[in-house]
Design a protein around this motif. Sequence first.
Motif, PDB file in Angstrom:
ATOM      1  N   TRP A  51      -2.561   3.596  49.993  1.00  0.00           N
ATOM      2  CA  TRP A  51      -3.214   4.743  50.638  1.00  0.00           C
ATOM      3  C   TRP A  51      -4.037   5.549  49.632  1.00  0.00           C
ATOM      4  CZ3 TRP A  51      -4.520   5.900  55.311  1.00  0.00           C
ATOM      5  CH2 TRP A  51      -4.934   7.199  55.612  1.00  0.00           C
ATOM      6  N   ALA A  52      -3.449   5.837  48.485  1.00  0.00           N
ATOM      7  CA  ALA A  52      -4.175   6.603  47.463  1.00  0.00           C
ATOM      8  C   ALA A  52      -5.414   5.840  47.009  1.00  0.00           C
ATOM      9  CB  ALA A  52      -3.269   6.903  46.279  1.00  0.00           C
ATOM     10  N   TYR A  53      -5.286   4.522  46.892  1.00  0.00           N
ATOM     11  CA  TYR A  53      -6.435   3.722  46.485  1.00  0.00           C
ATOM     12  C   TYR A  53      -7.518   3.749  47.553  1.00  0.00           C
ATOM     13  CZ  TYR A  53      -9.291  -0.125  44.817  1.00  0.00           C
ATOM     14  OH  TYR A  53     -10.354  -0.873  44.372  1.00  0.00           O
ATOM     15  N   HIS A  54      -7.130   3.644  48.808  1.00  0.00           N
ATOM     16  CA  HIS A  54      -8.108   3.660  49.904  1.00  0.00           C
ATOM     17  C   HIS A  54      -8.924   4.945  49.884  1.00  0.00           C
ATOM     18  CE1 HIS A  54      -9.856   3.234  53.910  1.00  0.00           C
ATOM     19  NE2 HIS A  54      -9.420   4.448  54.163  1.00  0.00           N
ATOM     20  N   VAL A  55      -8.242   6.062  49.743  1.00  0.00           N
ATOM     21  CA  VAL A  55      -8.933   7.354  49.762  1.00  0.00           C
ATOM     22  C   VAL A  55      -9.834   7.514  48.544  1.00  0.00           C
ATOM     23  CG1 VAL A  55      -8.603   9.863  49.620  1.00  0.00           C
ATOM     24  CG2 VAL A  55      -7.197   8.496  51.190  1.00  0.00           C
ATOM     25  N   SER A  56      -9.301   7.234  47.367  1.00  0.00           N
ATOM     26  CA  SER A  56     -10.070   7.472  46.148  1.00  0.00           C
ATOM     27  C   SER A  56     -11.162   6.432  45.941  1.00  0.00           C
ATOM     28  CB  SER A  56      -9.149   7.529  44.928  1.00  0.00           C
ATOM     29  OG  SER A  56      -8.357   6.361  44.841  1.00  0.00           O
ATOM     30  N   ALA A  57     -10.921   5.196  46.368  1.00  0.00           N
ATOM     31  CA  ALA A  57     -11.952   4.168  46.228  1.00  0.00           C
ATOM     32  C   ALA A  57     -13.147   4.482  47.109  1.00  0.00           C
ATOM     33  CB  ALA A  57     -11.380   2.802  46.588  1.00  0.00           C
ATOM     34  N   ARG A  58     -12.894   5.024  48.284  1.00  0.00           N
ATOM     35  CA  ARG A  58     -14.011   5.348  49.181  1.00  0.00           C
ATOM     36  C   ARG A  58     -14.703   6.648  48.782  1.00  0.00           C
ATOM     37  NH1 ARG A  58     -14.041   6.959  55.581  1.00  0.00           N
ATOM     38  NH2 ARG A  58     -16.312   7.026  55.749  1.00  0.00           N
ATOM     39  N   ALA A  59     -13.921   7.688  48.502  1.00  0.00           N
ATOM     40  CA  ALA A  59     -14.513   8.996  48.250  1.00  0.00           C
ATOM     41  C   ALA A  59     -14.758   9.281  46.779  1.00  0.00           C
ATOM     42  CB  ALA A  59     -13.619  10.090  48.834  1.00  0.00           C
ATOM     43  N   GLY A  60     -14.279   8.408  45.895  1.00  0.00           N
ATOM     44  CA  GLY A  60     -14.468   8.644  44.468  1.00  0.00           C
ATOM     45  C   GLY A  60     -15.920   8.722  44.053  1.00  0.00           C
TER      46      GLY A  60
ATOM     47  N   PRO B 288     -11.033   9.863  40.069  1.00  0.00           N
ATOM     48  CA  PRO B 288     -11.488   9.187  41.288  1.00  0.00           C
ATOM     49  C   PRO B 288     -12.789   8.407  41.108  1.00  0.00           C
ATOM     50  CG  PRO B 288     -10.650  11.356  41.831  1.00  0.00           C
ATOM     51  CD  PRO B 288     -10.677  11.276  40.329  1.00  0.00           C
ATOM     52  N   MET B 289     -13.721   8.912  40.304  1.00  0.00           N
ATOM     53  CA  MET B 289     -14.963   8.180  40.080  1.00  0.00           C
ATOM     54  C   MET B 289     -14.695   6.834  39.398  1.00  0.00           C
ATOM     55  SD  MET B 289     -18.216   7.785  40.302  1.00  0.00           S
ATOM     56  CE  MET B 289     -19.089   9.323  40.630  1.00  0.00           C
ATOM     57  N   GLU B 290     -13.702   6.796  38.508  1.00  0.00           N
ATOM     58  CA  GLU B 290     -13.338   5.535  37.866  1.00  0.00           C
ATOM     59  C   GLU B 290     -12.798   4.539  38.885  1.00  0.00           C
ATOM     60  OE1 GLU B 290     -10.611   6.363  34.750  1.00  0.00           O
ATOM     61  OE2 GLU B 290     -12.082   7.417  33.508  1.00  0.00           O
ATOM     62  N   VAL B 291     -12.022   5.039  39.840  1.00  0.00           N
ATOM     63  CA  VAL B 291     -11.488   4.170  40.887  1.00  0.00           C
ATOM     64  C   VAL B 291     -12.634   3.623  41.735  1.00  0.00           C
ATOM     65  CG1 VAL B 291      -9.972   4.022  42.897  1.00  0.00           C
ATOM     66  CG2 VAL B 291      -9.301   5.423  40.929  1.00  0.00           C
ATOM     67  N   ALA B 292     -13.583   4.478  42.100  1.00  0.00           N
ATOM     68  CA  ALA B 292     -14.726   4.029  42.890  1.00  0.00           C
ATOM     69  C   ALA B 292     -15.560   3.014  42.114  1.00  0.00           C
ATOM     70  CB  ALA B 292     -15.591   5.226  43.293  1.00  0.00           C
ATOM     71  N   THR B 293     -15.707   3.220  40.818  1.00  0.00           N
ATOM     72  CA  THR B 293     -16.466   2.288  39.988  1.00  0.00           C
ATOM     73  C   THR B 293     -15.788   0.929  39.939  1.00  0.00           C
ATOM     74  OG1 THR B 293     -17.339   4.101  38.652  1.00  0.00           O
ATOM     75  CG2 THR B 293     -17.418   1.902  37.693  1.00  0.00           C
ATOM     76  N   TRP B 294     -14.458   0.931  39.783  1.00  0.00           N
ATOM     77  CA  TRP B 294     -13.719  -0.329  39.809  1.00  0.00           C
ATOM     78  C   TRP B 294     -13.827  -0.989  41.178  1.00  0.00           C
ATOM     79  CZ3 TRP B 294     -12.279  -3.516  36.321  1.00  0.00           C
ATOM     80  CH2 TRP B 294     -11.965  -3.074  35.028  1.00  0.00           C
ATOM     81  N   HIS B 295     -13.778  -0.187  42.223  1.00  0.00           N
ATOM     82  CA  HIS B 295     -13.897  -0.708  43.584  1.00  0.00           C
ATOM     83  C   HIS B 295     -15.253  -1.394  43.767  1.00  0.00           C
ATOM     84  CE1 HIS B 295     -12.599  -0.870  47.754  1.00  0.00           C
ATOM     85  NE2 HIS B 295     -13.769  -0.396  48.153  1.00  0.00           N
ATOM     86  N   LEU B 296     -16.296  -0.784  43.255  1.00  0.00           N
ATOM     87  CA  LEU B 296     -17.629  -1.374  43.338  1.00  0.00           C
ATOM     88  C   LEU B 296     -17.685  -2.687  42.561  1.00  0.00           C
ATOM     89  CD1 LEU B 296     -20.559  -1.182  44.264  1.00  0.00           C
ATOM     90  CD2 LEU B 296     -21.019   0.271  42.273  1.00  0.00           C
ATOM     91  N   HIS B 297     -17.048  -2.707  41.393  1.00  0.00           N
ATOM     92  CA  HIS B 297     -16.995  -3.929  40.599  1.00  0.00           C
ATOM     93  C   HIS B 297     -16.283  -5.043  41.373  1.00  0.00           C
ATOM     94  CE1 HIS B 297     -16.564  -6.508  37.043  1.00  0.00           C
ATOM     95  NE2 HIS B 297     -15.308  -6.673  37.418  1.00  0.00           N
ATOM     96  N   GLU B 298     -15.167  -4.712  42.010  1.00  0.00           N
ATOM     97  CA  GLU B 298     -14.421  -5.703  42.786  1.00  0.00           C
ATOM     98  C   GLU B 298     -15.238  -6.162  43.994  1.00  0.00           C
ATOM     99  OE1 GLU B 298     -11.664  -7.171  42.051  1.00  0.00           O
ATOM    100  OE2 GLU B 298     -11.234  -6.003  40.255  1.00  0.00           O
ATOM    101  N   LEU B 299     -15.984  -5.237  44.600  1.00  0.00           N
ATOM    102  CA  LEU B 299     -16.837  -5.598  45.732  1.00  0.00           C
ATOM    103  C   LEU B 299     -17.881  -6.625  45.307  1.00  0.00           C
ATOM    104  CD1 LEU B 299     -17.918  -5.212  48.626  1.00  0.00           C
ATOM    105  CD2 LEU B 299     -19.172  -3.202  47.789  1.00  0.00           C
ATOM    106  N   CYS B 300     -18.471  -6.425  44.139  1.00  0.00           N
ATOM    107  CA  CYS B 300     -19.464  -7.371  43.630  1.00  0.00           C
ATOM    108  C   CYS B 300     -18.837  -8.740  43.373  1.00  0.00           C
ATOM    109  CB  CYS B 300     -20.092  -6.833  42.348  1.00  0.00           C
ATOM    110  SG  CYS B 300     -21.214  -5.436  42.597  1.00  0.00           S
TER     111      CYS B 300
END
Length: 245
Positions: free
Chosen positions: A39-48, A83-95
């Motif tokens: 849950w924490a990852y979902h929120v921070s990955a999207r809104a980070g 949170p921005m770091e989480v979003a950045t990692w999320h973007l990396h994983e998306l790629c």
Amino acid sequence: MTPEQAAANAKTGLATIVGAFAESPQTLRRARLLGLSGWAYHVSARAGALGDVRPETVAASIGLIAPEAVMDGWEATAKTSAPMEVATWHLHELCTWGVEQIGGFPRLARLHELTRRVVAAVDYAGLPLFAAWRAMPVPEQAPGAQTAVLLHLLHEHRLGVQLVAVRASGLTPLQAIIAGPEGETGAVAFGWQPPYPAAGPIVRRLMWAESVADAMAGQAYAALDLGERVELIGLLESLRHRLQR
């Protein structure tokens, strides 16, 4: 197919494609490596992508998830990660996911071209999460990665206009969920606590909100001509079926 119809037809395909990434083992593994609950990852990955903002700002931007649940997830992330770091990692994983899962899509170049034009045509006024994500630097130039990011942006665009349309209809976020196909099950999944409102009196209002969201999203799809809109919807459906095999 009008621009509004294209936006309406794209909705399910985009949700399924982006959902396949969100539920993939590598995405869930990233949450564990960061020491975050799902849950924490979902929120921070999207809104980070919004950066270091107050949890109330995050709750307002996401909208349909219960504010208390958003704040809990955001604050839990802040204890261990920016949170921005989480979003950045999320973007990396998306790629990475895009290269592996859609890099071999037969008409990838055309899908990339059409989605790129729609994303570029979006007016992001009132869509803070879409604007924040579109401003994020994409770390991978491979076609599969670039296309995955564009599909994510189109899905975020739809979520954003949906929230605006719901509020314009006079519905609260909870009412919109209750009046939708998942009803109370969806409300629980989005962190809302009972008692819940009755769905009957508000279903028509949600239908109006959906039509408004189609019209708002359709403004960007007007960047394509009739044949291109039909082609894009066909490509999204083909990719959706490919991922569901």
